[in-house]
Design a protein around this motif. Structure first.
Motif, mmCIF file in Angstrom:
data_model
loop_
_atom_site.group_PDB
_atom_site.id
_atom_site.type_symbol
_atom_site.label_atom_id
_atom_site.label_comp_id
_atom_site.label_asym_id
_atom_site.label_seq_id
_atom_site.Cartn_x
_atom_site.Cartn_y
_atom_site.Cartn_z
ATOM 1 N N SER A 1 1.966 -31.485 -24.644
ATOM 2 C CA SER A 1 2.783 -31.892 -23.507
ATOM 3 C C SER A 1 3.177 -30.657 -22.700
ATOM 4 O O SER A 1 3.124 -29.521 -23.197
ATOM 5 N N TYR A 2 3.603 -30.887 -21.449
ATOM 6 C CA TYR A 2 4.045 -29.766 -20.630
ATOM 7 C C TYR A 2 5.285 -29.109 -21.230
ATOM 8 O O TYR A 2 5.486 -27.898 -21.087
ATOM 9 N N LEU A 3 6.130 -29.894 -21.930
ATOM 10 C CA LEU A 3 7.308 -29.326 -22.584
ATOM 11 C C LEU A 3 6.889 -28.348 -23.679
ATOM 12 O O LEU A 3 7.470 -27.269 -23.824
ATOM 13 N N GLN A 4 5.848 -28.714 -24.443
ATOM 14 C CA GLN A 4 5.336 -27.806 -25.464
ATOM 15 C C GLN A 4 4.791 -26.525 -24.846
ATOM 16 O O GLN A 4 4.967 -25.433 -25.386
ATOM 17 N N LEU A 5 4.107 -26.675 -23.707
ATOM 18 C CA LEU A 5 3.561 -25.504 -23.027
ATOM 19 C C LEU A 5 4.668 -24.547 -22.596
ATOM 20 O O LEU A 5 4.544 -23.328 -22.713
ATOM 21 N N LEU A 6 5.766 -25.114 -22.071
ATOM 22 C CA LEU A 6 6.857 -24.291 -21.578
ATOM 23 C C LEU A 6 7.538 -23.494 -22.687
ATOM 24 O O LEU A 6 8.220 -22.508 -22.420
ATOM 25 N N ARG A 7 7.350 -23.914 -23.930
ATOM 26 C CA ARG A 7 7.967 -23.222 -25.058
ATOM 27 C C ARG A 7 7.123 -22.054 -25.572
ATOM 28 O O ARG A 7 7.551 -21.334 -26.470
ATOM 29 N N GLN A 8 5.928 -21.908 -25.024
ATOM 30 C CA GLN A 8 5.006 -20.897 -25.544
ATOM 31 C C GLN A 8 5.184 -19.559 -24.814
ATOM 32 O O GLN A 8 4.780 -19.394 -23.662
ATOM 33 N N LYS A 9 5.780 -18.597 -25.510
ATOM 34 C CA LYS A 9 6.030 -17.287 -24.906
ATOM 35 C C LYS A 9 4.732 -16.606 -24.494
ATOM 36 O O LYS A 9 4.643 -15.985 -23.423
ATOM 37 N N VAL A 10 3.712 -16.720 -25.332
ATOM 38 C CA VAL A 10 2.458 -16.029 -25.040
ATOM 39 C C VAL A 10 1.828 -16.556 -23.747
ATOM 40 O O VAL A 10 1.229 -15.795 -22.984
ATOM 41 N N LEU A 11 1.986 -17.862 -23.497
ATOM 42 C CA LEU A 11 1.435 -18.438 -22.270
ATOM 43 C C LEU A 11 2.201 -17.935 -21.050
ATOM 44 O O LEU A 11 1.610 -17.635 -20.004
ATOM 45 N N TRP A 12 3.535 -17.831 -21.179
ATOM 46 C CA TRP A 12 4.351 -17.292 -20.092
ATOM 47 C C TRP A 12 3.944 -15.857 -19.762
ATOM 48 O O TRP A 12 3.827 -15.496 -18.587
ATOM 49 N N ILE A 13 3.731 -15.053 -20.785
ATOM 50 C CA ILE A 13 3.350 -13.647 -20.551
ATOM 51 C C ILE A 13 1.994 -13.574 -19.869
ATOM 52 O O ILE A 13 1.809 -12.850 -18.879
#
Length: 386
Positions: A193-205
């Motif tokens: 889900s998009y909520l799961q994606l938003l929790r991923q620090k590595v993806l944000w970086i």
């Protein structure tokens, strides 16, 4: 209609897709300048047009996922992009041209994310084979950049609408010759889900670093042909310089699989982004010398080809198989859409009709350096999102 085998069809699709961009990206600034717009208007138009890529990829990826027909989505997008591009033939002022380009750009976003997903699927996620087929796109780009420089000298900036339309129609033909494919979804792997994606620090970086990098590219994509013209380079010389960058890109794409094998994405991206910062400083301070400018173009091998290959493999590795189209859409929307729009707007403000050219590329170097520092904070080993 008889279709081609997968690999040559994919190569031809990449050739024509990036061939269109070989006309659109380098020469759009000259085209808009020829229509009488100043640098602020050009920057605003490029920003608004690019911003359509924020929403577009997600819309088309969702449609492709729900229909399980990515090929049909690509074909529809290409046909509608042709329709939108027809507005560029009419010299009706800022508003009409903006609407035409925005429509074209929105429909255009239907193509590449689905093409990337289809390519990896056909090639069984073989990065080395992907890089070699993807290099056909670079060949298409270089051919059209050279052709565009020659046409610009012969016919001026109004060569662009008809030339781009001709290759858009060729792209439509290529996409209708791709073999049909139904994606194989892994029903045992839970969706993300998009909520799961938003929790991923590595993806944000990763996305943050890629966003800063795309912002840094905006002056090059939007204003380099104007910059080189103001420095006294001819249309053919400008075409040769851009073609040199793409030639370096082709070689890098060909060997990208070997270069990436058993190497850290963090290290490779850090090197690529750091070289990009050096590249923009060279363009800002040494562009009066054709030799230094040519050397800066060779750095495109790292700043685009290797960096892009790392990004594609990152998405393939991080996102579950059934949602890689979503990953491609997020990357295309956030990075190419958001980063491109922000960068184009800032470049338009900073350019000052050429008076601020050097400071604009120095600013670009700053964004590239920030992206380098950010990507170096990535973990060495990257796991799937769960």
């Amino acid at each position: 209609m008889k279709v081609m085998a997968a690999r040559p069809a994919l190569a031809l699709a990449y050739f024509t897709y990036f061939g269109v961009l070989g006309i659109f990206v380098p020469y759009l600034g000259l085209f808009l300048d020829g229509r009488g717009f100043d640098s602020r208007q050009i920057g605003l138009m490029l920003a608004i047009v690019t911003a359509t890529r924020i929403v577009g990829p997600a819309v088309w990826a969702s449609l492709a996922e729900r229909s399980s027909k990515p090929l049909a989505v690509m074909q529809l997008g290409a046909v509608l992009a042709c329709v939108g591009w027809l507005g560029s033939f009419i010299n009706g002022g800022f508003g009409l041209l903006l609407a035409a380009l925005a429509l074209f750009s929105f429909f255009w976003t239907a193509i590449l994310p689905q093409l990337e997903v289809s390519a990896f699927s056909f090639l069984n996620n073989d990065t080395e084979q992907y890089s070699r087929i993807r290099s056909a796109g670079s060949v298409g780009y270089i051919v059209l950049v050279m052709l565009g420089g020659w046409f610009y000298q012969l016919y001026g900036s109004e060569f662009m609408p008809a030339t781009a339309l001709a290759f858009l129609l060729l792209l439509v033909f290529c996409l209708f010759n791709l073999p049909a494919q139904t994606p194989e979804y892994d029903t045992t792997t839970p969706g993300v889900s998009y909520l799961q994606l938003l929790r991923q620090k590595v993806l944000w970086i990763f996305m943050g670093a890629a966003l800063l990098m795309q912002i840094s590219f905006a002056p090059f994509y939007g204003f380099f042909t104007l910059y080189s013209r103001d420095l006294g380079y001819s249309g053919s010389q400008t075409g040769l310089l851009i073609s040199l960058a793409v030639a370096a890109e082709i070689v890098a794409f060909y060997y990208a699989g070997r270069i990436m094998r058993n190497r850290s994405y963090r290290t490779l991206l850090g090197i690529c982004y750091g070289l990009t910062a050096i590249r923009w400083l060279m363009v800002a301070l040494l562009a009066h010398s054709v030799w230094w400018l040519a050397l800066s173009m060779l750095l495109h091998a790292g700043s685009f080809a290797i960096a892009h290959s790392c990004a594609m493999q990152f998405i393939q590795q991080v996102f579950p198989k059934a949602q890689r189209g979503r990953g491609q859409a997020i990357y295309a929307g956030l990075i190419f859409g958001g980063g491109g729009a922000i960068g184009a707007y800032l470049a338009g403000l900073s350019w000052q009709n050429g008076a601020g050219a050097a400071q604009t590329f120095i600013l670009a170097a700053g964004f590239a350096w920030l992206s380098c520092l950010l990507v170096l904070t990535l973990p060495k080993n990257i796991a799937n999102i769960e």
